[in-house]
Each structure stands twice: as C-alpha cells, then as structure tokens.
Design a protein around this motif. Structure first.
Motif, PDB file in Angstrom:
ATOM      1  N   TRP A  32       5.639  94.826-116.232  1.00  0.00           N
ATOM      2  CA  TRP A  32       4.345  95.636-115.664  1.00  0.00           C
ATOM      3  C   TRP A  32       3.598  94.955-114.944  1.00  0.00           C
ATOM      4  O   TRP A  32       2.987  95.347-113.659  1.00  0.00           O
ATOM      5  N   LEU A  33       3.487  93.564-115.208  1.00  0.00           N
ATOM      6  CA  LEU A  33       2.334  92.612-114.339  1.00  0.00           C
ATOM      7  C   LEU A  33       3.219  92.754-112.575  1.00  0.00           C
ATOM      8  O   LEU A  33       2.350  92.394-111.884  1.00  0.00           O
ATOM      9  N   GLY A  34       4.454  92.365-112.711  1.00  0.00           N
ATOM     10  CA  GLY A  34       4.943  92.508-111.569  1.00  0.00           C
ATOM     11  C   GLY A  34       4.699  93.607-110.545  1.00  0.00           C
ATOM     12  O   GLY A  34       4.805  93.569-109.542  1.00  0.00           O
ATOM     13  N   ALA A  35       4.516  94.933-111.143  1.00  0.00           N
ATOM     14  CA  ALA A  35       4.568  96.020-110.472  1.00  0.00           C
ATOM     15  C   ALA A  35       2.861  96.277-110.223  1.00  0.00           C
ATOM     16  O   ALA A  35       2.487  96.821-108.933  1.00  0.00           O
ATOM     17  N   PHE A 259      -4.519 100.220-113.582  1.00  0.00           N
ATOM     18  CA  PHE A 259      -3.972 100.838-115.045  1.00  0.00           C
ATOM     19  C   PHE A 259      -2.541  99.983-115.236  1.00  0.00           C
ATOM     20  O   PHE A 259      -2.510  99.606-116.474  1.00  0.00           O
ATOM     21  N   VAL A 260      -1.535  99.939-114.389  1.00  0.00           N
ATOM     22  CA  VAL A 260      -0.484  99.135-114.778  1.00  0.00           C
ATOM     23  C   VAL A 260      -0.664  97.851-114.927  1.00  0.00           C
ATOM     24  O   VAL A 260      -0.104  97.431-115.880  1.00  0.00           O
ATOM     25  N   TRP A 261      -1.718  97.145-114.238  1.00  0.00           N
ATOM     26  CA  TRP A 261      -2.053  95.856-114.802  1.00  0.00           C
ATOM     27  C   TRP A 261      -2.416  95.570-116.172  1.00  0.00           C
ATOM     28  O   TRP A 261      -2.060  94.814-116.967  1.00  0.00           O
ATOM     29  N   VAL A 262      -3.250  96.860-116.628  1.00  0.00           N
ATOM     30  CA  VAL A 262      -3.808  96.642-117.893  1.00  0.00           C
ATOM     31  C   VAL A 262      -2.658  96.816-118.961  1.00  0.00           C
ATOM     32  O   VAL A 262      -2.583  96.170-119.966  1.00  0.00           O
ATOM     33  N   ILE A 263      -1.616  97.560-118.845  1.00  0.00           N
ATOM     34  CA  ILE A 263      -0.632  97.629-119.839  1.00  0.00           C
ATOM     35  C   ILE A 263       0.240  96.587-119.929  1.00  0.00           C
ATOM     36  O   ILE A 263       0.542  95.998-120.829  1.00  0.00           O
ATOM     37  N   LEU A 411      12.704 101.113-110.070  1.00  0.00           N
ATOM     38  CA  LEU A 411      11.805 100.380-110.828  1.00  0.00           C
ATOM     39  C   LEU A 411      10.941 100.972-111.652  1.00  0.00           C
ATOM     40  O   LEU A 411      10.492 100.365-112.726  1.00  0.00           O
ATOM     41  N   VAL A 412      10.444 101.988-111.223  1.00  0.00           N
ATOM     42  CA  VAL A 412       9.537 103.045-112.341  1.00  0.00           C
ATOM     43  C   VAL A 412      10.297 103.475-113.522  1.00  0.00           C
ATOM     44  O   VAL A 412       9.861 103.360-114.614  1.00  0.00           O
ATOM     45  N   VAL A 413      11.365 103.556-113.471  1.00  0.00           N
ATOM     46  CA  VAL A 413      12.340 103.975-114.465  1.00  0.00           C
ATOM     47  C   VAL A 413      12.523 102.748-115.666  1.00  0.00           C
ATOM     48  O   VAL A 413      12.543 102.792-116.661  1.00  0.00           O
ATOM     49  N   LEU A 414      12.707 101.552-114.966  1.00  0.00           N
ATOM     50  CA  LEU A 414      12.611 100.223-115.687  1.00  0.00           C
ATOM     51  C   LEU A 414      11.211 100.086-116.419  1.00  0.00           C
ATOM     52  O   LEU A 414      11.220  99.614-117.539  1.00  0.00           O
ATOM     53  N   LEU A 415      10.365 100.369-115.650  1.00  0.00           N
ATOM     54  CA  LEU A 415       8.913 100.143-116.275  1.00  0.00           C
ATOM     55  C   LEU A 415       8.767 101.172-117.497  1.00  0.00           C
ATOM     56  O   LEU A 415       8.155 100.741-118.740  1.00  0.00           O
ATOM     57  N   LEU A 416       9.122 102.279-117.472  1.00  0.00           N
ATOM     58  CA  LEU A 416       9.020 103.422-118.511  1.00  0.00           C
ATOM     59  C   LEU A 416      10.001 102.802-119.759  1.00  0.00           C
ATOM     60  O   LEU A 416       9.556 102.915-120.863  1.00  0.00           O
ATOM     61  N   VAL A 417      11.041 102.326-119.522  1.00  0.00           N
ATOM     62  CA  VAL A 417      12.007 102.171-120.539  1.00  0.00           C
ATOM     63  C   VAL A 417      11.564 100.872-121.129  1.00  0.00           C
ATOM     64  O   VAL A 417      11.618 100.845-122.329  1.00  0.00           O
ATOM     65  N   LEU A 419       8.206  99.983-121.681  1.00  0.00           N
ATOM     66  CA  LEU A 419       7.169 100.260-122.368  1.00  0.00           C
ATOM     67  C   LEU A 419       7.367 101.156-123.578  1.00  0.00           C
ATOM     68  O   LEU A 419       6.988 100.850-124.525  1.00  0.00           O
ATOM     69  N   ILE A 420       8.312 101.998-123.587  1.00  0.00           N
ATOM     70  CA  ILE A 420       8.666 102.904-124.701  1.00  0.00           C
ATOM     71  C   ILE A 420       9.352 102.030-125.631  1.00  0.00           C
ATOM     72  O   ILE A 420       9.001 101.889-127.015  1.00  0.00           O
ATOM     73  N   GLY A 421      10.283 101.072-125.480  1.00  0.00           N
ATOM     74  CA  GLY A 421      11.058 100.115-126.127  1.00  0.00           C
ATOM     75  C   GLY A 421      10.080  99.047-126.789  1.00  0.00           C
ATOM     76  O   GLY A 421      10.189  99.244-128.015  1.00  0.00           O
ATOM     77  N   CYS A 422       9.448  98.508-125.997  1.00  0.00           N
ATOM     78  CA  CYS A 422       8.648  97.363-126.746  1.00  0.00           C
ATOM     79  C   CYS A 422       7.435  97.998-127.636  1.00  0.00           C
ATOM     80  O   CYS A 422       6.903  97.386-128.396  1.00  0.00           O
ATOM     81  N   GLY A 423       6.693  99.009-126.882  1.00  0.00           N
ATOM     82  CA  GLY A 423       5.619  99.732-127.634  1.00  0.00           C
ATOM     83  C   GLY A 423       6.044 100.079-128.944  1.00  0.00           C
ATOM     84  O   GLY A 423       5.097 100.101-129.980  1.00  0.00           O
ATOM     85  N   TYR A 424       7.313 100.764-129.024  1.00  0.00           N
ATOM     86  CA  TYR A 424       7.706 101.355-130.302  1.00  0.00           C
ATOM     87  C   TYR A 424       7.729 100.108-131.258  1.00  0.00           C
ATOM     88  O   TYR A 424       7.341 100.251-132.553  1.00  0.00           O
ATOM     89  N   ARG A 425       8.463  98.929-131.045  1.00  0.00           N
ATOM     90  CA  ARG A 425       8.465  97.831-131.662  1.00  0.00           C
ATOM     91  C   ARG A 425       7.405  97.081-131.981  1.00  0.00           C
ATOM     92  O   ARG A 425       7.094  96.785-133.389  1.00  0.00           O
TER      93      ARG A 425
END
Length: 433
Positions: A32-35, A259-263, A411-417, A419-425
C-alpha cells in the motif's frame, strides 16, 4: 494478572504467532505504501511540491480520523489517549517529521523520478535500526545468527543506496530538466526524517498505546506543519495550492494518495509494534518494489533508460530488498524478549504506567474491556469523510499523464487482496489492538 497474560499468550499461540502477524502486516504495508506516492506524479503538471504535499496531507487527515473511528470508535480512541497524555507531544512531533519528509519526497520524485527516488529514501530502515538499537536497546540478548542477519541486511541497504544514487547522478541533468543531485539529496533527507519519526512511534507502543489512537494525534502535527511550510516557503497567498484547490480536478487523486498511504501506514505501525522498528520498518520498505512497479509499469519511467541505467536500478532494488529480508527474518529470541520487557518496565517507571497492562497491550490483548461502542458523531465523521471523497471524485478528471491502465488494474487487485487477507488476520488475532 499473570494468569490473564498466560491465557492471552496461549490464545495467540493457537491463532498464530505475533512475529508472523507482524511480518504479514509489514508486507501489506509495503504493497500500500508503494502505491501511495503514485499520485504525486502530478507535480509534473506544474504544481509546486508544497501544494502537492499539503493536499495529500489533507487526504491523510481525512482518512486518519475516519479509520480509527470506523474500527474502534472515538470513545475508545480518546480514552486511550487520555490514559497516556505524555505521548500527545510525541505524536505531534512525529507528524511534523512526516510532513517534512513527505515534502522532500515530492521534490525527489520531480527531480529523479519515482522508480529511483523510492529506493533512496527507503534507507530510513537503516536510520530506524540505529535509533532502535541506541534508544530502545533492540537486539540486546540476540544470538550471533540474528545479529549477523541484521548487520548484513544493513550493509545491503547502504550498498543499494549507493548504487541507486550513482545511477541517478552520472548524468548532468534529469529528463525533466531539474538537477538530479538535488533529487538525491531530497530523498536522503526524507530518509533521515522518516527514520527518526519512528522513535515516537516506538515510545507509544512501549507504553501500550494502540496505533489507531496514536495516529489521530499524529495527523494534527502533519497538517499544521505542512500548512506552515506551504505558507512560508511557497508564496503564502500566491501558492499554487490555491490554484490546485480552486480547480479541483486533480484534488481527488491527491486525497486518494493520502487515503492509500494511511492504509499502508496503519499496517506498518502494527508491524513496528509486533516486530520492533529495527525489523518492522525494513520489512515495510518492500514498498520500494511496489513503487518501482508503479513507476516502471504504469508510468513507463524506465522506457528511455540505457542498459547500464536499468541494470543499476534493478540490481540496487534487488539488493535493498535482500537487505530488508535479512533484517526482517531475524526472529527475536527469548533473551531479546526479556530485554524488550525491561524496556517496557523503564517506560512504565518513567511515566507511572501499569506494567502488566502494558505487557498485555504488547501482545495485542486489550486490558480492562475498554468500550468500543459507536456514538452518533462517529457515524457523522465517517459520513463526512465519504462525502468529501464523493464530492472531489465528481469533479475529478484523469491526470494528463501517460499511464498503462492494464497494469493499474493488476496492481489495484493486488492492493485489495492484501488488504482483505491481512486485515482479516489482524482483526481475528488482535481485534486491531
């Protein structure tokens, strides 16, 4: 109390280790910081770096308040802040350091490009490692193998910075007509500011504060410092920020960048909490790889580079990633954990905190059943933030930059994957604590 701590430890062991969680958070932070820096390419559209940075920080401010409110509620956040008032000034200081560093990165991007600037300022991992060792005695009690990993990783980061710097300054001018040496110096300055910024963060987590609470005050320092910098160094009322705000068609993208940086930063802070700044920050600095991907694949920054230039960029990036891997895989031993607990004890003695409470917080376990209930103003804050993005998005136009939209989609798809995976964990294991 000892029984509670033991119970918490056994629960975490069943779900997964905190080290593994910290590694996942660090990797996700890198994605996310890369984007997040990609929207600052708008500096090439004629706006000053100060204007770009101020508008991005405004987006950061909007997201900083909405995310903690969404995940924990303001009642929780303010109770956490008031229980550790000594950290308020540290949070504001950290925000000020971030604002200066972020402005320097915009200068660096303008002068040498995103693909080059990213690895240069990621030497902040080395700065953070230094402060972690000197101020918080990280690595005390580490075995020889662990220390070797950290030392070799640090040397890799320094070598990569030299390679990337040489690849940039071997010519007289940059493609944009700016001085590449100035871009390198700006990136190094950002590295120093960001590496030092993690000192307040580490103090907060050693005191048991939730990262979501800390960043709500952090963002006040960001916004105030950025406004002062823009007003004093960018022409005051004549700053191009007013042109940027009045036009509005590019403002959405800068708010989106914030917004992306904050995530990304949210995951980075959890990585720093569970791994320490000496390990967590280098791991999140894999954002260098993602910054290179955005710069090279989306903006085609390396299209006109010669073979030697490309080789130095790729080799420097690979060496820097290798250094980050060495450092981040140096798992803390029992002796290091004992040293960390001694650091916790010192912080508790200095500020009159409860040691058992802080120790539980370090394990991602809340103490005292602090309320996470939502009030009507919590929903108002979230709706206001959504409304800001909707309003800006309605006036937005595609920036006048050549972009490969197929790679944008990938790259947006990778961002979402991620986010969902690590956020859930993170939610499952600690409840964002």
């Amino acid at each position: 109390m000892a029984a509670q701590i033991e119970k918490a430890s056994s629960q975490h062991a069943g779900i997964g280790s905190l080290h593994t969680l910290g590694v996942l958070c660090g990797v996700t932070a890198g994605v996310w910081l890369g984007a997040a820096e990609a929207p600052t390419k708008l500096v090439n559209a004629g706006f000053s770096p100060f204007a770009i940075s101020l508008c991005m920080v405004a987006g950061v401010f909007t997201a900083r308040w909405s995310f903690p409110t969404l995940l924990k509620g303001t009642t929780y956040v303010f109770a956490d802040l008031m229980s550790r008032k000594h950290l308020l000034v540290w949070a504001i200081l950290a925000g000020a350091l971030w604002a200066v560093a972020n402005t320097l990165t915009v200068f660096a991007i303008r002068d040498v490009g995103l693909a080059i600037a990213f690895p240069m300022w990621n030497t902040n991992a080395l700065v953070g490692l230094f402060w972690g060792r000197v101020l918080f005695r990280e690595l005390d009690g580490a075995d020889r193998k662990t220390i070797t990993k950290v030392v070799v990783g640090s040397l890799c980061i320094v070598a990569a910075a030299i390679m990337l710097g040489f690849s940039t300054v071997h010519g007289s001018t940059s493609p944009n007509g700016h001085n590449p040496l100035g871009g390198v110096l700006a990136a190094i300055g950002a590295s120093l500011m960001w590496g030092t910024m993690y000192v307040p963060y580490r103090k907060a987590y050693l005191s048991g504060m939730n990262p979501l609470s800390f960043v709500t005050v952090f963002t006040v320092g960001e916004l105030l410092t950025m406004f002062i910098l823009t007003w004093t160094l960018d022409g005051g009322r004549h700053s191009s920020v007013f042109q940027l705000v009045h036009g509005g068609q590019f403002l959405f993208w800068l708010f989106l960048g914030g917004f992306v940086w904050v995530i990304g930063d949210m995951f980075q802070q959890f990585a720093a909490k569970y791994l320490g700044i000496g390990r967590g920050i280098p791991l999140s600095n894999t954002n260098q790889l993602w910054g290179l991907a955005w710069g090279a694949l989306v903006f085609d920054e390396l299209a006109t580079a010669d073979a030697k230039h490309k080789l130095l960029v790729v080799a420097g990036s690979a060496v820097m990633i290798l250094g980050a891997v060495f450092i981040s895989t140096a798992k803390a031993s029992d002796a290091e954990h004992s040293s960390r607990n001694e650091a916790l004890e010192r912080e508790c003695d200095r500020y009159g905190l409860d040691y058992n409470e802080v120790l539980m917080a370090q394990s991602g376990e809340e103490f005292g059943h602090r309320s996470e209930g939502r009030r009507w103003w919590d929903y108002a804050i979230i709706l206001a933030a959504v409304g800001v993005f909707i309003r800006l998005g309605a006036k937005a136009t595609v920036p006048p930059l050549a972009m490969n939209f197929k790679w944008v989609a990938v790259l947006v798809v990778l961002l979402l994957v991620s986010l969902i995976g690590c956020g859930y964990r993170l939610h499952k294991q600690t409840g964002f604590s």
